[in-house]
Design an enzyme around this catalytic site. Structure first.
Site, short mmCIF file in Angstrom:
data_model
loop_
_atom_site.label_atom_id
_atom_site.label_comp_id
_atom_site.label_asym_id
_atom_site.label_seq_id
_atom_site.Cartn_x
_atom_site.Cartn_y
_atom_site.Cartn_z
N VAL A 135 56.13 40.30 34.62
CA VAL A 135 54.88 40.58 35.32
C VAL A 135 54.68 42.09 35.30
O VAL A 135 55.54 42.85 35.73
CB VAL A 135 54.93 40.08 36.78
CG1 VAL A 135 53.58 40.27 37.45
CG2 VAL A 135 55.34 38.60 36.84
N CYS A 136 53.53 42.51 34.76
CA CYS A 136 53.25 43.94 34.65
C CYS A 136 51.81 44.21 35.06
O CYS A 136 51.11 43.31 35.51
CB CYS A 136 53.55 44.45 33.25
SG CYS A 136 52.57 43.68 31.97
N SER A 137 51.36 45.43 34.87
CA SER A 137 50.01 45.81 35.32
C SER A 137 48.92 45.03 34.58
O SER A 137 48.06 44.44 35.19
CB SER A 137 49.77 47.30 35.11
OG SER A 137 50.51 48.03 36.03
N LEU B 104 52.67 38.89 31.44
CA LEU B 104 51.37 38.61 32.05
C LEU B 104 51.07 39.65 33.11
O LEU B 104 51.98 40.24 33.69
CB LEU B 104 51.38 37.22 32.70
CG LEU B 104 51.47 36.03 31.77
CD1 LEU B 104 51.61 34.74 32.57
CD2 LEU B 104 50.26 35.95 30.87
N ALA C 157 49.69 41.02 36.81
CA ALA C 157 49.95 40.59 38.18
C ALA C 157 48.92 39.55 38.65
O ALA C 157 49.22 38.72 39.50
CB ALA C 157 49.96 41.79 39.12
#
Length: 74
Positions: free
Chosen positions: A7-9, A37, A39
């Site tokens: 999970v990233c920006s 993907l 957040a």
């Protein structure tokens, strides 16, 4: 197969991490599927993964991501 969700920006900035994870898994003959993907998108996919990793730039969302992941046994 181990399914990893990062999970990233924006779901795009983790390509180096994805490549490194896949190379490390291949070196020890581990079948790994990695998806990154944003957040805003992870909640719909978290049930389909085995491991959830959180990118440093969204550490402020850690508690909410952790709560959802733990409720699903991740």
């Amino acid at each position: 197969m181990v399914r990893v969700l990062i999970v990233c920006s924006w779901g795009m900035s983790t390509s180096l991490l994805v490549d490194s994870l896949l190379a490390a898994a291949q070196a020890v003959q581990l079948e790994l599927q990695v998806e990154a993907l944003s957040a805003g998108e992870y909640a719909a996919q978290v049930d389909e993964c085995d491991v959830v990793l959180i990118a440093p730039q969204i550490r402020h969302l850690r508690k909410s991501i952790e709560k959802l992941a733990l409720s699903l046994g991740k």
